[in-house]
Design a protein around this motif. Structure first.
Motif, PDB file in Angstrom:
ATOM      1  N   SER A 178      85.622  69.933 -63.894  1.00  0.00           N
ATOM      2  CA  SER A 178      86.347  70.789 -64.839  1.00  0.00           C
ATOM      3  C   SER A 178      87.412  70.005 -65.598  1.00  0.00           C
ATOM      4  O   SER A 178      87.669  70.255 -66.773  1.00  0.00           O
ATOM      5  N   PHE A 179      88.039  69.030 -64.931  1.00  0.00           N
ATOM      6  CA  PHE A 179      89.053  68.219 -65.602  1.00  0.00           C
ATOM      7  C   PHE A 179      88.407  67.253 -66.592  1.00  0.00           C
ATOM      8  O   PHE A 179      89.000  66.901 -67.601  1.00  0.00           O
ATOM      9  N   LEU A 180      87.180  66.822 -66.312  1.00  0.00           N
ATOM     10  CA  LEU A 180      86.450  65.993 -67.264  1.00  0.00           C
ATOM     11  C   LEU A 180      86.208  66.776 -68.549  1.00  0.00           C
ATOM     12  O   LEU A 180      86.471  66.279 -69.655  1.00  0.00           O
ATOM     13  N   GLU A 181      85.710  68.005 -68.401  1.00  0.00           N
ATOM     14  CA  GLU A 181      85.390  68.810 -69.580  1.00  0.00           C
ATOM     15  C   GLU A 181      86.615  69.069 -70.456  1.00  0.00           C
ATOM     16  O   GLU A 181      86.504  69.178 -71.682  1.00  0.00           O
ATOM     17  N   GLN A 182      87.776  69.145 -69.825  1.00  0.00           N
ATOM     18  CA  GLN A 182      89.000  69.399 -70.582  1.00  0.00           C
ATOM     19  C   GLN A 182      89.549  68.136 -71.258  1.00  0.00           C
ATOM     20  O   GLN A 182      90.460  68.232 -72.081  1.00  0.00           O
ATOM     21  N   ASN A 183      88.995  66.967 -70.905  1.00  0.00           N
ATOM     22  CA  ASN A 183      89.564  65.709 -71.400  1.00  0.00           C
ATOM     23  C   ASN A 183      88.510  64.757 -71.968  1.00  0.00           C
ATOM     24  O   ASN A 183      88.679  63.539 -71.934  1.00  0.00           O
ATOM     25  N   LEU A 184      87.428  65.314 -72.506  1.00  0.00           N
ATOM     26  CA  LEU A 184      86.341  64.472 -73.011  1.00  0.00           C
ATOM     27  C   LEU A 184      86.753  63.619 -74.206  1.00  0.00           C
ATOM     28  O   LEU A 184      86.054  62.662 -74.553  1.00  0.00           O
ATOM     29  N   ASP A 185      87.873  63.946 -74.818  1.00  0.00           N
ATOM     30  CA  ASP A 185      88.337  63.130 -75.941  1.00  0.00           C
ATOM     31  C   ASP A 185      88.940  61.806 -75.475  1.00  0.00           C
ATOM     32  O   ASP A 185      89.045  60.855 -76.261  1.00  0.00           O
ATOM     33  N   THR A 186      89.301  61.718 -74.183  1.00  0.00           N
ATOM     34  CA  THR A 186      89.949  60.498 -73.700  1.00  0.00           C
ATOM     35  C   THR A 186      89.233  59.812 -72.543  1.00  0.00           C
ATOM     36  O   THR A 186      89.452  58.624 -72.313  1.00  0.00           O
ATOM     37  N   VAL A 187      88.392  60.535 -71.781  1.00  0.00           N
ATOM     38  CA  VAL A 187      87.702  59.922 -70.637  1.00  0.00           C
ATOM     39  C   VAL A 187      86.215  60.242 -70.674  1.00  0.00           C
ATOM     40  O   VAL A 187      85.778  61.175 -71.350  1.00  0.00           O
ATOM     41  N   LYS A 188      85.451  59.441 -69.940  1.00  0.00           N
ATOM     42  CA  LYS A 188      84.007  59.658 -69.854  1.00  0.00           C
ATOM     43  C   LYS A 188      83.586  59.505 -68.399  1.00  0.00           C
ATOM     44  O   LYS A 188      84.194  58.756 -67.625  1.00  0.00           O
ATOM     45  N   ALA A 189      82.540  60.231 -68.015  1.00  0.00           N
ATOM     46  CA  ALA A 189      82.014  60.146 -66.653  1.00  0.00           C
ATOM     47  C   ALA A 189      80.948  59.069 -66.577  1.00  0.00           C
ATOM     48  O   ALA A 189      80.154  58.886 -67.513  1.00  0.00           O
ATOM     49  N   GLU A 190      80.939  58.357 -65.460  1.00  0.00           N
ATOM     50  CA  GLU A 190      79.889  57.366 -65.222  1.00  0.00           C
ATOM     51  C   GLU A 190      78.735  58.022 -64.457  1.00  0.00           C
ATOM     52  O   GLU A 190      78.921  59.024 -63.758  1.00  0.00           O
ATOM     53  N   THR A 191      77.550  57.471 -64.599  1.00  0.00           N
ATOM     54  CA  THR A 191      76.392  58.028 -63.911  1.00  0.00           C
ATOM     55  C   THR A 191      76.386  57.593 -62.445  1.00  0.00           C
ATOM     56  O   THR A 191      76.910  56.543 -62.085  1.00  0.00           O
ATOM     57  N   ILE A 192      75.798  58.426 -61.599  1.00  0.00           N
ATOM     58  CA  ILE A 192      75.579  58.105 -60.191  1.00  0.00           C
ATOM     59  C   ILE A 192      74.070  58.141 -59.962  1.00  0.00           C
ATOM     60  O   ILE A 192      73.426  59.162 -60.184  1.00  0.00           O
ATOM     61  N   ASP A 193      73.518  57.019 -59.551  1.00  0.00           N
ATOM     62  CA  ASP A 193      72.059  56.896 -59.391  1.00  0.00           C
ATOM     63  C   ASP A 193      71.330  57.341 -60.656  1.00  0.00           C
ATOM     64  O   ASP A 193      70.268  57.985 -60.606  1.00  0.00           O
ATOM     65  N   GLY A 194      71.914  56.996 -61.809  1.00  0.00           N
ATOM     66  CA  GLY A 194      71.286  57.280 -63.093  1.00  0.00           C
ATOM     67  C   GLY A 194      71.458  58.692 -63.608  1.00  0.00           C
ATOM     68  O   GLY A 194      70.937  59.026 -64.676  1.00  0.00           O
ATOM     69  N   ILE A 195      72.193  59.534 -62.905  1.00  0.00           N
ATOM     70  CA  ILE A 195      72.349  60.936 -63.299  1.00  0.00           C
ATOM     71  C   ILE A 195      73.793  61.198 -63.717  1.00  0.00           C
ATOM     72  O   ILE A 195      74.729  60.902 -62.963  1.00  0.00           O
ATOM     73  N   ALA A 196      73.969  61.748 -64.898  1.00  0.00           N
ATOM     74  CA  ALA A 196      75.304  62.088 -65.392  1.00  0.00           C
ATOM     75  C   ALA A 196      75.670  63.493 -64.947  1.00  0.00           C
ATOM     76  O   ALA A 196      74.806  64.377 -64.858  1.00  0.00           O
ATOM     77  N   PRO A 197      76.955  63.743 -64.665  1.00  0.00           N
ATOM     78  CA  PRO A 197      77.360  65.109 -64.303  1.00  0.00           C
ATOM     79  C   PRO A 197      77.337  66.026 -65.518  1.00  0.00           C
ATOM     80  O   PRO A 197      77.812  65.668 -66.602  1.00  0.00           O
ATOM     81  N   SER A 198      76.756  67.181 -65.348  1.00  0.00           N
ATOM     82  CA  SER A 198      76.731  68.212 -66.389  1.00  0.00           C
ATOM     83  C   SER A 198      76.616  69.548 -65.681  1.00  0.00           C
ATOM     84  O   SER A 198      76.324  69.612 -64.478  1.00  0.00           O
ATOM     85  N   ALA A 199      76.823  70.621 -66.418  1.00  0.00           N
ATOM     86  CA  ALA A 199      76.679  71.943 -65.814  1.00  0.00           C
ATOM     87  C   ALA A 199      75.279  72.118 -65.225  1.00  0.00           C
ATOM     88  O   ALA A 199      75.114  72.678 -64.140  1.00  0.00           O
ATOM     89  N   ALA A 200      74.266  71.605 -65.923  1.00  0.00           N
ATOM     90  CA  ALA A 200      72.888  71.760 -65.453  1.00  0.00           C
ATOM     91  C   ALA A 200      72.612  70.930 -64.194  1.00  0.00           C
ATOM     92  O   ALA A 200      72.038  71.434 -63.228  1.00  0.00           O
ATOM     93  N   THR A 201      73.036  69.654 -64.190  1.00  0.00           N
ATOM     94  CA  THR A 201      72.732  68.800 -63.030  1.00  0.00           C
ATOM     95  C   THR A 201      73.577  69.165 -61.810  1.00  0.00           C
ATOM     96  O   THR A 201      73.162  68.921 -60.670  1.00  0.00           O
ATOM     97  N   ILE A 202      74.741  69.765 -62.040  1.00  0.00           N
ATOM     98  CA  ILE A 202      75.544  70.235 -60.911  1.00  0.00           C
ATOM     99  C   ILE A 202      74.946  71.510 -60.336  1.00  0.00           C
ATOM    100  O   ILE A 202      74.817  71.664 -59.118  1.00  0.00           O
ATOM    101  N   ALA A 203      74.537  72.432 -61.195  1.00  0.00           N
ATOM    102  CA  ALA A 203      73.982  73.703 -60.725  1.00  0.00           C
ATOM    103  C   ALA A 203      72.668  73.521 -59.982  1.00  0.00           C
ATOM    104  O   ALA A 203      72.409  74.210 -58.983  1.00  0.00           O
ATOM    105  N   ASP A 204      71.837  72.578 -60.443  1.00  0.00           N
ATOM    106  CA  ASP A 204      70.539  72.411 -59.765  1.00  0.00           C
ATOM    107  C   ASP A 204      70.588  71.386 -58.634  1.00  0.00           C
ATOM    108  O   ASP A 204      69.591  71.142 -57.959  1.00  0.00           O
ATOM    109  N   GLY A 205      71.748  70.766 -58.425  1.00  0.00           N
ATOM    110  CA  GLY A 205      71.911  69.855 -57.299  1.00  0.00           C
ATOM    111  C   GLY A 205      71.383  68.458 -57.503  1.00  0.00           C
ATOM    112  O   GLY A 205      71.425  67.644 -56.572  1.00  0.00           O
TER     113      GLY A 205
END
Length: 356
Positions: free
Chosen positions: A256-283
């Motif tokens: 949630s803090f990432l989504e609020q700060n996308l103008d200044t930070v970016k998430a790195e992938t874990i095992d090639g998968i980026a965090p998103s609402a879809a990838t978090i919801a489906d596990g």
């Protein structure tokens, strides 16, 4: 000093005073508070705050008090007893532990309602201008564990100072990761979802897990203390700000803090998968987790509006798909799971003791 920090400090002092007094009132002799009190997870804090704002506006009653103490701190306060000097709700970014449940029971908190409110992901992030990291789970363990195996299989103080020493595919940058402290549910979840699975991928650790689970957990869950991992308090926004002030550093915090700060930070992938609402919801995102609120049923009917506040928290307008909590970064439960959690909330069905 931020308002949240001041609240946390004041609450910690109050909790110490409460423990010294041994306050363990029953619901029958407590004096009702003017408003609802929720305390705990920094990740759940913005969601609980948003519900509190809406509840206060629509109910006309006293505005609920919401405090960010970390999951452990909130549950500790919640479990001190029954009465107006203890929270009605503990916000948590991990399930309650068996030891915490037992503390509650020892202090007379015998009816606890566990409600899953949605999902969140733990992200490993950098400043938007930083180098790209495609991290593997084992990279997290090899970079951040206090002890790692050497070539002979003996465990030694972690010698890695650069990410490229952990994995040649990673940038040749100093290992410097800012993350939450031991009281944080985000840290607990990072250890359970990132560090431990990463350790299992190391043959020497996998062998230990089969032979001695306690030793494995100690090795997998003990983070470095040489400033490669830096505890940064319960304020995830402070970690976000640090990434931009400290070039090359990484941070661990909630999605949630990432989504609020996308103008200044970016998430790195874990095992090639980026965090998103879809990838978090489906596990499929490896560091996905569930978020909870714990309600003290003995305060229902005593603290004005408590039951209605919980109903608002789980309403379609709040926790449903497209609700105002999704706008804040909560990943909603699938409809069938949300319906099941609403049924628990409506009936105030007490939880059973956790297995561990």
């Amino acid at each position: 000093m931020t308002t949240r920090t001041l609240l946390a400090a004041a609450s910690a002092i109050a909790l110490l005073a409460l423990g010294a007094c041994g306050d363990n009132q029953s619901a029958g002799n407590q004096t009702a508070r003017a408003g609802i009190w929720a305390a705990g997870s920094s990740t759940v804090f913005p969601f609980a705050t948003r519900v509190a704002e809406n509840f206060a506006r629509t109910s006309g009653g006293a505005a609920p008090r919401v405090e960010s103490l970390g999951t452990g701190g909130g549950i500790q306060a919640f479990c001190q007893g029954v009465g107006p000097n203890t929270p009605d709700i503990a916000n948590a970014s991990r399930p309650m532990k068996a030891s915490e449940f037992e503390l509650c029971r020892t202090n007379g908190v015998t009816d606890i309602v566990e409600i899953k409110i949605g999902f969140d992901g733990i992200v490993v992030a950098t400043a938007r201008t930083g180098a790209a990291f495609n991290l593997r789970l084992q990279d997290l363990y090899l970079a951040l564990a206090k002890q790692t195996p050497d070539a002979s299989g003996a465990f030694v103080a972690n010698p890695a100072t650069m990410w490229s020493q952990v994995n040649p595919g990673l940038p040749a940058q100093r290992i410097q990761v800012y993350g939450p402290p031991p009281t944080s549910g985000t840290r607990d979840a990072f250890l359970e979802l990132g560090m431990a699975p990463g350790a299992e991928l190391i043959p020497a650790l996998a062998a230990i897990k089969d032979a001695d689970k306690d030793r494995f957990e100690t090795l997998a869950h003990t983070l470095r203390e040489d400033n490669a991992w830096i505890d940064s308090g319960e304020n995830d926004n402070a970690i976000v700000q640090t990434l931009n002030r400290t070039p090359g550093s990484l941070g661990v915090f909630g999605f949630s803090f990432l989504e609020q700060n996308l103008d200044t930070v970016k998430a790195e992938t874990i095992d090639g998968i980026a965090p998103s609402a879809a990838t978090i919801a489906d596990g499929t995102y490896p560091l996905a987790r569930s978020l909870y609120i714990y309600v003290k049923k003995q305060h229902v009917g005593v603290t004005p509006g408590l039951e209605q506040f919980v109903v608002e928290f789980m309403s379609e307008a709040a926790a449903g798909r497209g609700g105002y909590l999704q706008d804040r970064g909560l990943v909603p439960l699938p409809e069938d799971q949300l319906a099941a959690q609403r049924a628990i909330a409506a009936a105030m069905t007490p939880m059973t003791a956790p297995a561990k």
